[in-house]
Design an enzyme around this catalytic site. Sequence first.
Site, PDB file in Angstrom:
ATOM      1  N   LYS A  53       0.843  -1.205   0.000  1.00 54.87           N
ATOM      2  CA  LYS A  53       0.000   0.000   0.000  1.00 54.87           C
ATOM      3  C   LYS A  53       0.880   1.258   0.000  1.00 54.87           C
ATOM      4  CE  LYS A  53      -3.587  -2.549   2.387  1.00 54.87           C
ATOM      5  NZ  LYS A  53      -4.117  -3.017   3.682  1.00 54.87           N
ATOM      6  N   GLN A  97      -4.598  -1.880   9.845  1.00 59.25           N
ATOM      7  CA  GLN A  97      -4.255  -3.178   9.260  1.00 59.25           C
ATOM      8  C   GLN A  97      -4.697  -4.288  10.210  1.00 59.25           C
ATOM      9  OE1 GLN A  97      -2.920  -3.641   6.109  1.00 59.25           O
ATOM     10  NE2 GLN A  97      -3.385  -5.785   6.512  1.00 59.25           N
ATOM     11  N   ASP A 120     -11.399   2.279   4.716  1.00 58.03           N
ATOM     12  CA  ASP A 120     -11.677   0.844   4.573  1.00 58.03           C
ATOM     13  C   ASP A 120     -13.179   0.566   4.540  1.00 58.03           C
ATOM     14  OD1 ASP A 120      -9.702  -0.991   4.137  1.00 58.03           O
ATOM     15  OD2 ASP A 120      -9.056  -1.064   6.231  1.00 58.03           O
TER      16      ASP A 120
END
Length: 281
Positions: A53, A97, A120
């Site tokens: 990312k 994460q 997200d």
Amino acid sequence: MVQLIDGKSLSNKIIDEIRKDIDSIRLNNQRLPGLAVILVGNDPASSIYVGKKEKVCNAIGIRSLVKKYDNTITEKSLIEEISLLNNDNNIDGILIQLPLPFHINQRNIIESVRPEKDVDGFHPVNIGNLFLGYNTFVPCTPLGIIKLLDYYNINIKSKRVVILGRSNIVGKPLIPLLLQRDATVTTCHSKTINLSEITKEADIIIAAIGKPNYVKREFIGNGAVVIDVGINRVDGKITGDVCFDDVKNVASFITPVPGGVGPMTIAMLMHNTLKAYRLHI
Ligand code: NDP
């Protein structure tokens, strides 16, 4: 002859478009978008995902801030750190994460991210908006799947779509996305009986169960579209949930693993970060 759905190539196209948008932001001397990624502990797979990312962010001009914390950080301290990012005007998106260490309650952490920075799309406010059909941050993997279907002109309207898996990050968010597109949606899970009888009737099958090569030829009706979300490591190799060689002679379209859904997830993260920036600026 089965057609491969090339997620790598589409994700490169999307990322390139986003890079152009960011180039024009830079040319206008405006602040660049910023994405903070929170990584707790040393899970090797998580470190690889965060690295990927960060690399894409750097390549297209999104300022990437990777915040690494030791496994021993308390939930309270982590929430305080997130609160600083929530109030940081240079940060448009915050990504946690997953997975987090067991002593940290994942729900509390996800809910501590401001919904407007939740790139997200995991915050209950954003999930609620998604189910109600409102404009919101859509979780990256399900959004990437819809983009792939659209790009390959695979009709969703009135099609029977069977989703294998009901996780909060893949299976569940796919339900409202597909309903909004007028599909008839069935969700299966580990307690579903006679799975292959259900999947055989599907026009589109989306497998997100985390079981290598589980979906075999007998699961697939002639000409079905097969989307393989699975990322499983078997003997050091990445394998999907679908047994590709078994299914390729029955399906009309199929996503390879790797190179199918995976790259789209990162492209959609960039898309959501730019969206958060535009809402924020
Ligand atoms: P979870 O483990 O959170 O959920 C798995 C789901 O599959 C559960 O709903 C479970 O049912 C169901 N399931 C498990 N076994 C079976 C079975 N035999 N038959 C039917 N359903 C079953 O997984 P995730 O959704 O997080 O991930 C799924 C896969 O997708 C993994 O391989 C993961 O690595 C991959 N993934 C890939 C991404 C990408 O970018 N390509 C992004 C995210 C995930 P129950 O609810 O009953 O337990």
